[in-house]
Design a protein around this motif. Structure first.
Motif, PDB file in Angstrom:
ATOM      1  N   PHE A   1     -26.467  70.032   2.449  1.00 35.80           N
ATOM      2  CA  PHE A   1     -27.151  70.796   3.497  1.00 35.80           C
ATOM      3  C   PHE A   1     -26.890  72.286   3.278  1.00 35.80           C
ATOM      4  O   PHE A   1     -26.020  72.682   2.511  1.00 35.80           O
ATOM      5  CB  PHE A   1     -26.640  70.373   4.876  1.00 35.80           C
ATOM      6  N   GLY A   2     -27.663  73.113   4.000  1.00 30.91           N
ATOM      7  CA  GLY A   2     -27.484  74.559   3.904  1.00 30.91           C
ATOM      8  C   GLY A   2     -28.343  75.171   2.826  1.00 30.91           C
ATOM      9  O   GLY A   2     -29.338  74.578   2.375  1.00 30.91           O
ATOM     10  N   GLY A   3     -27.949  76.383   2.392  1.00 31.00           N
ATOM     11  CA  GLY A   3     -28.714  77.109   1.389  1.00 31.00           C
ATOM     12  C   GLY A   3     -28.756  76.389   0.054  1.00 31.00           C
ATOM     13  O   GLY A   3     -27.869  75.613  -0.289  1.00 31.00           O
ATOM     14  N   SER A   4     -29.806  76.655  -0.712  1.00 30.17           N
ATOM     15  CA  SER A   4     -30.021  75.966  -1.979  1.00 30.17           C
ATOM     16  C   SER A   4     -29.244  76.642  -3.110  1.00 30.17           C
ATOM     17  O   SER A   4     -29.316  77.859  -3.300  1.00 30.17           O
ATOM     18  CB  SER A   4     -31.511  75.949  -2.308  1.00 30.17           C
ATOM     19  N   LEU A   5     -28.499  75.844  -3.874  1.00 31.71           N
ATOM     20  CA  LEU A   5     -27.836  76.341  -5.086  1.00 31.71           C
ATOM     21  C   LEU A   5     -28.758  76.238  -6.288  1.00 31.71           C
ATOM     22  O   LEU A   5     -28.731  77.080  -7.183  1.00 31.71           O
ATOM     23  CB  LEU A   5     -26.562  75.529  -5.355  1.00 31.71           C
TER      24      LEU A   5
ATOM     25  N   GLY B   1     -45.031  67.408  -6.682  1.00 30.19           N
ATOM     26  CA  GLY B   1     -44.874  68.371  -5.607  1.00 30.19           C
ATOM     27  C   GLY B   1     -43.594  68.241  -4.821  1.00 30.19           C
ATOM     28  O   GLY B   1     -43.346  69.014  -3.886  1.00 30.19           O
ATOM     29  N   THR B   2     -42.734  67.279  -5.173  1.00 28.41           N
ATOM     30  CA  THR B   2     -41.463  67.105  -4.478  1.00 28.41           C
ATOM     31  C   THR B   2     -40.479  68.197  -4.867  1.00 28.41           C
ATOM     32  O   THR B   2     -40.304  68.495  -6.059  1.00 28.41           O
ATOM     33  CB  THR B   2     -40.848  65.728  -4.813  1.00 28.41           C
ATOM     34  N   LEU B   3     -39.836  68.791  -3.862  1.00 28.72           N
ATOM     35  CA  LEU B   3     -38.812  69.810  -4.094  1.00 28.72           C
ATOM     36  C   LEU B   3     -37.451  69.132  -4.167  1.00 28.72           C
ATOM     37  O   LEU B   3     -37.003  68.500  -3.217  1.00 28.72           O
ATOM     38  CB  LEU B   3     -38.824  70.846  -2.969  1.00 28.72           C
ATOM     39  N   TRP B   4     -36.776  69.268  -5.321  1.00 31.71           N
ATOM     40  CA  TRP B   4     -35.441  68.723  -5.527  1.00 31.71           C
ATOM     41  C   TRP B   4     -34.432  69.846  -5.330  1.00 31.71           C
ATOM     42  O   TRP B   4     -34.530  70.891  -5.958  1.00 31.71           O
ATOM     43  CB  TRP B   4     -35.293  68.137  -6.925  1.00 31.71           C
ATOM     44  N   LYS B   5     -33.435  69.608  -4.443  1.00 32.93           N
ATOM     45  CA  LYS B   5     -32.475  70.673  -4.103  1.00 32.93           C
ATOM     46  C   LYS B   5     -31.030  70.183  -4.213  1.00 32.93           C
ATOM     47  O   LYS B   5     -30.723  69.051  -3.848  1.00 32.93           O
ATOM     48  CB  LYS B   5     -32.700  71.164  -2.663  1.00 32.93           C
ATOM     49  N   LEU B   6     -30.181  71.066  -4.706  1.00 35.23           N
ATOM     50  CA  LEU B   6     -28.740  70.892  -4.603  1.00 35.23           C
ATOM     51  C   LEU B   6     -28.256  71.997  -3.680  1.00 35.23           C
ATOM     52  O   LEU B   6     -28.378  73.176  -3.996  1.00 35.23           O
ATOM     53  CB  LEU B   6     -28.058  70.994  -5.969  1.00 35.23           C
ATOM     54  N   SER B   7     -27.718  71.605  -2.517  1.00 36.85           N
ATOM     55  CA  SER B   7     -27.389  72.587  -1.485  1.00 36.85           C
ATOM     56  C   SER B   7     -25.887  72.900  -1.458  1.00 36.85           C
ATOM     57  O   SER B   7     -25.067  72.237  -2.115  1.00 36.85           O
ATOM     58  CB  SER B   7     -27.850  72.077  -0.117  1.00 36.85           C
ATOM     59  N   ILE B   8     -25.523  73.907  -0.665  1.00 40.66           N
ATOM     60  CA  ILE B   8     -24.159  74.442  -0.653  1.00 40.66           C
ATOM     61  C   ILE B   8     -23.141  73.403  -0.185  1.00 40.66           C
ATOM     62  O   ILE B   8     -22.074  73.242  -0.776  1.00 40.66           O
ATOM     63  CB  ILE B   8     -24.089  75.697   0.242  1.00 40.66           C
ATOM     64  N   PHE B   9     -23.466  72.690   0.901  1.00 40.48           N
ATOM     65  CA  PHE B   9     -22.537  71.705   1.451  1.00 40.48           C
ATOM     66  C   PHE B   9     -22.987  70.309   1.016  1.00 40.48           C
ATOM     67  O   PHE B   9     -23.896  69.731   1.610  1.00 40.48           O
ATOM     68  CB  PHE B   9     -22.488  71.804   2.977  1.00 40.48           C
ATOM     69  N   PRO B  10     -22.349  69.738  -0.010  1.00 41.63           N
ATOM     70  CA  PRO B  10     -22.850  68.494  -0.610  1.00 41.63           C
ATOM     71  C   PRO B  10     -22.458  67.218   0.111  1.00 41.63           C
ATOM     72  O   PRO B  10     -22.765  66.134  -0.366  1.00 41.63           O
ATOM     73  CB  PRO B  10     -22.219  68.537  -2.009  1.00 41.63           C
TER      74      PRO B  10
END
Length: 438
Positions: free
Chosen positions: A41-45, A53-62
């Motif tokens: 969760f949180g900002g994207s790393l 079209g799917t957005l894959w994200k690794l966020s700050i709080f894993p």
């Protein structure tokens, strides 16, 4: 502690990824587009868009994750050539439930595959062949000889040495006379064993080992060497095979006592498969001289002569047994927690410690620990709490029964309550963990 936390973080991130992939695959199978899949969760790393079209994200709080689905026709996303008008909020109860439960079951299936792989590749069963039966052999069993192979007990087939123990225990509850089929010198013979009350009771209460029925043993394998112990200082290493002491072969389970028994001077003959990084077998001798207050610090187990790897079916059976036992344990622990009874759960840092020890010790230990964590994540997500998949399933079920969906504001409040409760529980557990640490 830092290493334990680091190992826990990496492992949980990987297992959360497995969980969210379960949701993603289920959504795509029913034809709903996935807008975002986020690990944490949180900002994207780090982030990127795939071809759908799917957005894959690794966020700050894993410590967590989510999948955002295509829910209403106001969404204005470019999905390339794969246009879709199917929205998640218009799906049937079955489709919504499938997507909600796919995450937990992805973790459970992943755990099943890990446990099965360890069982199939590394586990062995001891064949039902008698070894040197030692000094405790009862006269009742004097008709049995070394290298006799059990085939059946009272008509029930015997496939492993453990089954000799379990079948004799169960059959002797109701009878004193047991018919056994054995292979001796390539001949199949049948003999009757008549047990007196003393031997019968001893087998039922303590097992066949107590009356001298034991598998063949060729030494003892070193499973672990305690740090800073006498054994480590002398030069013992994990997986060493201790074959004899003072020239006397260790060929019975009882001979374990010779290893742990203190003596002023002993010569251990050890077989080691890897000498100074070179893969070869070589016998080496250790001279051991213990003081009265010293322990070798060796964790040992018998090296059985007649053992064979598990079959696919046996590995599946064992894996299923482990999964079922753990499910029962988890729900029993939850019930104890709700009723105020003491609960024995490993804390997060303890889990991290198990992971770091497992990977430094052996890969099977590490993989099994990861499997138990994955199974825990799957089961806990099935709990009917808001913000968990089990809670979402319950909401879909109630909506299906009442014939209409809940309004967005009510669902938002439920989600906030669920997230707050989960955050509170996690913080309490971490604080207790840190308090116990310091």
């Amino acid at each position: 502690m830092i290493m334990s936390f680091f190992m826990l973080l990496i492992t949980l991130t990987a297992l959360i990824f497995v969980h969210e992939i379960g949701h993603l695959v289920a959504a795509r199978l029913i034809g709903v587009r996935v807008r975002t899949i986020s690990i944490g969760f949180g900002g994207s790393l780090y982030s990127y868009h795939d071809r759908t079209g799917t957005l894959w994200k690794l966020s700050i709080f894993p410590l967590g994750g989510y999948v955002q689905l295509h829910e209403d026709n106001r969404t204005n996303l470019n999905f390339g050539n794969q246009l879709s008008t199917k929205f998640f909020n218009s799906c049937s109860f079955v489709e919504k439930s499938f997507v909600a439960l796919a995450g937990p079951f992805a973790n459970i299936i992943f755990a099943f595959l890990l446990i099965f792989s360890v069982s199939f590749l590394t586990e062995y069963k001891v064949s039902p062949i008698l070894g040197n039966m030692g000094n405790n052999l009862s006269t009742t069993l004097s008709g049995l000889k070394e290298n006799d192979e059990f085939v059946a007990i009272n008509g029930s087939n015997v496939n492993s040495f453990n089954e000799i123990d379990s079948l004799l225990r169960s059959e002797l509850i109701l009878a004193h006379k047991i018919s056994v089929k054995i292979i001796r010198d390539d001949d199949l013979i049948e003999i009757d064993l008549v047990f007196n009350e003393e031997v019968r009771k001893k087998i039922i209460d303590e097992g066949v080992a107590r009356v001298g029925l034991l598998p063949g043993v060729n030494g003892f394998r070193v499973k672990n060497v305690k740090a800073d112990s006498m054994g480590e200082k002398i030069g013992f290493k994990k997986n060493d095979l201790i074959l004899s002491i003072n020239g006397e072969q260790l060929n019975t389970v009882e001979s374990r006592e010779k290893i742990i028994n203190k003596s002023s001077g002993q010569v251990f003959s050890v077989s080691r498969e890897k000498i100074e990084g070179i893969e070869k077998t070589k016998n080496i001798d250790f001279f051991v001289q213990q003081n009265e207050n010293e322990l070798l610090g060796l964790e040992i187990s018998p090296n059985y002569t007649n053992q064979e790897p598990f079959s696919v079916f046996e590995s599946l059976e064992k894996t299923g047994g482990i999964i079922i036992s753990f499910v029962v344990y988890v729900f029993t622990a939850i019930g104890n927690f709700l009723t105020g009874t003491s609960v024995d759960f490993s804390s997060p840092l303890e889990a991290g410690s198990f992971l770091s020890k497992g990977i430094s010790g052996s890969y099977p230990d590490y993989i099994l620990t990861v499997a138990i964590l994955s199974l825990s994540i799957g089961l806990l997500n099935l709990m009917p709490l808001p913000a968990l998949d089990g809670g979402n399933f319950l909401i879909y079920l109630v909506e299906y029964i009442r014939g209409k969906p809940f309004n967005t504001a009510f669902l938002s409040i439920l989600q906030k309550i669920g997230v707050s409760f989960i955050f509170f529980v996690v913080m309490v557990v971490l604080l207790i963990d840190l308090k116990n640490l310091f």
